[in-house]
Scaffold this active site. Sequence first.
Site, PDB file in Angstrom:
ATOM      1  N   GLU A 128      25.905  69.875  92.606  1.00 31.18           N
ATOM      2  CA  GLU A 128      24.867  68.918  93.000  1.00 31.18           C
ATOM      3  C   GLU A 128      23.904  69.656  93.924  1.00 31.18           C
ATOM      4  OE1 GLU A 128      26.718  65.438  94.684  1.00 31.18           O
ATOM      5  OE2 GLU A 128      27.998  65.121  92.913  1.00 31.18           O
ATOM      6  N   GLY A 132      26.673  72.913  96.220  1.00 27.54           N
ATOM      7  CA  GLY A 132      26.623  74.079  95.337  1.00 27.54           C
ATOM      8  C   GLY A 132      27.888  74.879  95.545  1.00 27.54           C
ATOM      9  N   ILE A 158      22.471  71.767  85.460  1.00 25.42           N
ATOM     10  CA  ILE A 158      23.379  71.650  84.315  1.00 25.42           C
ATOM     11  C   ILE A 158      22.807  72.409  83.119  1.00 25.42           C
ATOM     12  CG2 ILE A 158      24.693  70.086  82.854  1.00 25.42           C
ATOM     13  CD1 ILE A 158      25.262  69.994  85.982  1.00 25.42           C
ATOM     14  N   GLU A 367      27.961  80.086  88.339  1.00 19.29           N
ATOM     15  CA  GLU A 367      29.438  80.134  88.328  1.00 19.29           C
ATOM     16  C   GLU A 367      29.999  80.767  89.587  1.00 19.29           C
ATOM     17  OE1 GLU A 367      31.978  80.568  85.071  1.00 19.29           O
ATOM     18  OE2 GLU A 367      30.494  79.858  83.650  1.00 19.29           O
ATOM     19  N   THR A 369      28.170  82.138  93.412  1.00 24.42           N
ATOM     20  CA  THR A 369      27.339  83.277  93.820  1.00 24.42           C
ATOM     21  C   THR A 369      28.230  84.494  94.071  1.00 24.42           C
ATOM     22  OG1 THR A 369      27.561  82.776  96.165  1.00 24.42           O
ATOM     23  CG2 THR A 369      25.729  81.715  94.996  1.00 24.42           C
TER      24      THR A 369
END
Length: 384
Positions: A128, A132, A158, A367, A369
């Site tokens: 969101e 994150g 997304i 996916e 950082t």
Amino acid sequence: MSAGFYQLGEEHDALREAVRALADKEIAPHAADVDEQERYPVEARDALVSAGFHAVHVPEDYSGQGADAIAACIVIEEVARVDASASLIPAVNKLGTVPLLLSASEELKQRILPDIAAGASCSYALSEREAGSDTASMRTRAERDGQNWVLNGTKAWITNAGESTWYTVMAVTDPNATKKANGISAFAVHADDPGFSVGPKERKLGIKGSPTREIYFENCAIPADRMVGEPGTGLKTALSTLDHTRPTIGAQAVGIAQGALDAAVGYVRERKQFGTAIGDFQGVQFMLADMATGIEAARHLVYAAAAKAERGEADAGFAAAAAKCYASDVAMKVTTDAVQLFGGAGYTRDFPVERMMRDAKITQIYEGTNQIQRMVMARKLLKG
């Protein structure tokens, strides 16, 4: 012991040849236009689906091909070599469905996975705007209402939203859980569910052919049997999923880097300055050697991590974080060097390396950082 004990099987080599041939013929010719027009790579999707390469990981029990984790990485890598945006089709299909494979009821798997095997796509909805790296602070809620769960909230970033049929969504089901992480559950949402909608496309630096959008839930009611796993296990499922899918981002990064190196090698052979091909200059040769070394190291790390995840080894999480982190850093360096080797031409859109450099950047971010990857690795090291 035979001399071939440290190599991939013949079936992996054959798969690579098949995907590479398809990528060169059906995907590469459209890559520049897909980027320029910021459009979904429909040619790539159609080619991947008709060849059965869009979701090779779906098990045979669900009408899929049952390919192993390294095979899934090879598909993503070979597509990314010509178009990173297109490689997100197989990558996101794996990301969206691994939570189902890990945690869903048999009925739910039978309901969704054959659909994916037949060509539908599945996106993954964890992040969101304000959640994150800190996933546990998400605000999207799901409340039980008779035979349904009702979702309200917004998910951000997304991948392939608006193109996917299914969405694996994490939402808070117990806001009073003593540990926030234990109050989150996972759900399978269909694009046609009432109260589900998608936002406008984000305007991005790279991977422009893959739409990134917010998705909205406004009293979105879904049947209770579409919860993935038990209540409160959603975040655990989401994070276990990443151990299986981070190597696929590593594979994507390796593919982008390989594409950039291939282009650079071709260019320096032909480009003449001072009366000779610039590839004859030692400074250029050293750059190429370092680029190729990084790619080779990253590729082996990615495959090793994928194999560990497949076998369920204890250090799979460490390996997945290392592979994603290292490969994405390599991709950023290699693509930047490729632009340099092309000189002024590399800075134009007449050659693919500037696109590859823009596309590579996201692999250091999504996916998890690379800062988060390093924290994941350090935590595992310090725990012993």
